[in-house]
Enzyme design. Sequence first.
Site, PDB file in Angstrom:
ATOM      1  N   HIS A 455      26.750  10.501 -13.600  1.00 11.72           N
ATOM      2  CA  HIS A 455      26.195   9.234 -13.140  1.00 11.72           C
ATOM      3  C   HIS A 455      27.217   8.429 -12.348  1.00 11.72           C
ATOM      4  CE1 HIS A 455      25.312   4.933 -13.613  1.00 11.72           C
ATOM      5  NE2 HIS A 455      24.089   5.331 -13.300  1.00 11.72           N
ATOM      6  N   CYS A 832      18.805  17.264  -1.046  1.00  8.15           N
ATOM      7  CA  CYS A 832      19.275  15.916  -1.352  1.00  8.15           C
ATOM      8  C   CYS A 832      20.207  15.909  -2.564  1.00  8.15           C
ATOM      9  CB  CYS A 832      18.121  14.948  -1.541  1.00  8.15           C
ATOM     10  SG  CYS A 832      17.046  15.414  -2.904  1.00  8.15           S
TER      11      CYS A 832
HETATM   12  C1  PEP Z   1      19.178  16.711  -7.753  1.00 10.81           C
HETATM   13  O1  PEP Z   1      18.888  17.109  -8.877  1.00 10.81           O
HETATM   14  O2  PEP Z   1      19.837  17.389  -6.932  1.00 10.81           O
HETATM   15  C2  PEP Z   1      18.792  15.368  -7.322  1.00 10.81           C
HETATM   16  C3  PEP Z   1      19.005  14.961  -6.088  1.00 10.81           C
HETATM   17  O3  PEP Z   1      18.259  14.550  -8.253  1.00 10.81           O
HETATM   18  P1  PEP Z   1      19.119  13.758  -9.353  1.00 10.81           P
HETATM   19  O4  PEP Z   1      20.551  13.904  -9.009  1.00 10.81           O
HETATM   20  O5  PEP Z   1      18.647  12.354  -9.298  1.00 10.81           O
HETATM   21  O6  PEP Z   1      18.727  14.467 -10.609  1.00 10.81           O
END
Ligand code: PEP
Length: 877
Positions: A455, A832
Amino acid sequence: MAKKYVYLFSEGNAGMRNLLGGKGANLAEMTNLGLPVPQGFTITTEACTKYYEDGRQINPEIQAEIMEYIEKLEKITGKKFGDTENPLLVSVRSGARASMPGMMDTILNLGLNEQVVEVIAKKSGNPRWAWDCYRRFIQMFSDVVMEVGKKYFEVLIDRMKDAKGVKQDVELNADDLRELANQFKAEYKEKIGEDFPSDPKVQLFEAIKAVFRSWDNPRANVYRRDNDIPYSWGTAVNVQMMAFGNMGDDCGTGVAFTRDPATGEKGLFGEFLTNAQGEDVVAGVRTPMHIAEMEQKFPKAFEQFVDVCNKLESHYRDMQDMEFTVEHEKLYMLQTRNGKRTAKAALKIACDLVDEGMRTEQEAIAMIDPRNLDTLLHPQFDAKVLKEATPVARALGASPGAACGKIVFTAEDAKAWAARGEKVVLVRLETSPEDIEGMKAAQGILTGRGGMTSHAAVVARGMGSCCVSGCSAMVMDEENKRFTLNGKEYHEGDWISIDGSTGCIYDGIIPTVDAEIAGEFGRIMGWADKYRRLQVRTNADTPRDAKKARELGAQGIGLCRTEHMFFEGERIEAIREMICSDTVEEREVALAKLLPMQQGDFEKLYEAMEGDPVVIRFLDPPLHEFVPTEEADIEALAKAQNKSVEQIKAIISGLHEFNPMMGHRGCRLTVTYPEIAKMQTRAVIRAAINVKKAHPEWKLVPEIMIPLVGEAKEFNFVRNIVVAVADEEIKAAGSNLKYKVGTMIEIPRAALTADEIAKTAEFFCFGTNDLTQMTFGFSRDDAGKFLTSYYDTKIYEFDPFARLDQTGVGKLMEIACKLGKSVRPDITLGICGEHGGDPSSVEFCHNIGLTYVSCSPYRVPIARLAAAQAAIKYGED
Ligand code: PEP
Ligand code: MG
């Protein structure tokens, strides 16, 4: 024919870098150019690989081949190795494909022993020089081959200088140096338990083995991981006849660049020392003179040197970093390479080389390391102060930039202290979404736990704040606001400095300087945009991030994590009420409070992107992340909900999961609570209708992204809810708004069944943080704790959460792309996960035909450049 493991300089060239290493290939190239290079040979990188394959031994065939080349070198130079008549002395230097500061570098004057030194002392009529060479050799050999620390010898030198009442090494005479050599040998015997080796052949093989060994030392391993250099490359070894800069005042040694490595300004830049050998210049034992002063000292050698510099720069068509020696006013070139440079200099040099007609735009783009651009966008430590500083620990450089501030332990304190004008570094065991405001207020964040996608790391990168994460050496006592690191206890208010690029942690204050974006930045970015095929979007959850990303060239938002909007002010209360509701009706009342806030946020995001794509990802984390942990907050929530504290506590403990990352999160939340997706759909559509009204000229098509899908029916279930609400809203508003519904691919099952999912999903976006987590079965928050053992054992060479694992995770991505396109040829494909801003991962995304990469705002320029480099490297599709 048996494989050839050794090459004379005259047998190689610059194109043989993989085999000869950078140094070896360039020594060969300089030899071919007819420049004055003391001759020698290179033992190949393949010999290094073989050394490891053979159980860290140089096998007899390679040993014999090396000795054959010693004989060849003897013929070329007319000197003999170990001879008492006319001895050949050599330097032994490492040289990998990419220059690597973590490795053993140099041993000079190898081949000397008690007899040889006497001979050269007599024959040269310069005993001071002879003994100076010998004591240097003992010192370097002991240090780099036998790992007897340099400091023991330095103490002896200082003692000698004190005894003689002199300040500098050059003031010691031949007898002093002879005495020092004897003292060094005694020191060696005491530390190693054996006599210092006198057989030049033994010296040579020990030195070669030391270079090979240094390929696997901890510093080199860390450097390789930070710079994407595979372990399998190995290092070469260069054995070169010595040229002597320490024979008197008509001798010297220096290093020089053809352009200033800090600013990129054209012109000779470097340092020179008379009567010295190579390491004296960098070691700072004497203050070197500016290279320009060499002109007065050695006009002829200087003129020749300037000529060589011009030749080399126009030959390599890049700024050169050179080492040279002057022996009795004659110039010898010891090394040339494309010089390391700051990001600012890299941009200037690239632009200048294009303007000077030396490089094309495409070549200029390829010359810049995209990762360096980071330093242009974030504050950095004052380089002078940093040079003197020693880190107390090193952890993960999770978000670049430098931060210096007083330690605080809670997000509230960070906010409060910052509000009264203090600079703070927020130190936590780990951060949670509740800490966001404190993280924003802090100069930087340091955490004890967590990897590159924890995080703290993700949020800090998004905000452009410096973050060092996963400092397992830190023993944290959050309750008492203190921690111990490297034997020292730190308390609230103590100063600390952290470097989010290197992961280094420093005790006390290191001042920072603001980033400066030079004029060339825009020019290079313009070229990059001209050549890249991949679109670059950003991961942004707030209008502020979106605006920043836009400034840095983002072509849309590839991921808006809507949950990040829930933590500010009264929103967190509303979401807690929603979670603690017993009935659908109660939940809907709480969600109704959130609807206008989300709608307002989305409007601002659409506006920031001016009609470019905006992908909004529906609520993803498990609900327990939102519930209060503090007693007072629990009581407040109970009151607001008309429930008892016990009832609220029961609800909270009911949310507990053993494995929340694989628990009740993502689209699973919508399957249980469709009303959440309904509220979010209304917010997305209403916001779009409003913004479209204000800007009819924009092509606004919101994209709704469903997270954590693993099965087509699951996607369809959520999609049907979204479509029903969206169509109802559009109809009610009398609008003709278009929208898209797609999914993240972050579960291996989704990748493997992508053809089923693509029947209804209009786009895929690879969430490679989760996809990596689920493919490896590594927790993204905890893997940092054990990955180091994997690096040490070479099972994995890099952090798969930072750099895409192309072999495994990449294969799933390729499968998903292929299956997706088979049913929907025009499907939009993006990424992403954090890999969207990592250059080697961007290259992979280009190669598998993605439409876009999306990354945190400050990585947008890196991704633009990396995308252009990939397009240039692989040509048109
Ligand atoms: C991912 O899992 O790559 C993503 C972009 O979502 P998060 O990091 O919010 O789980
Ligand atoms: Mg995810």
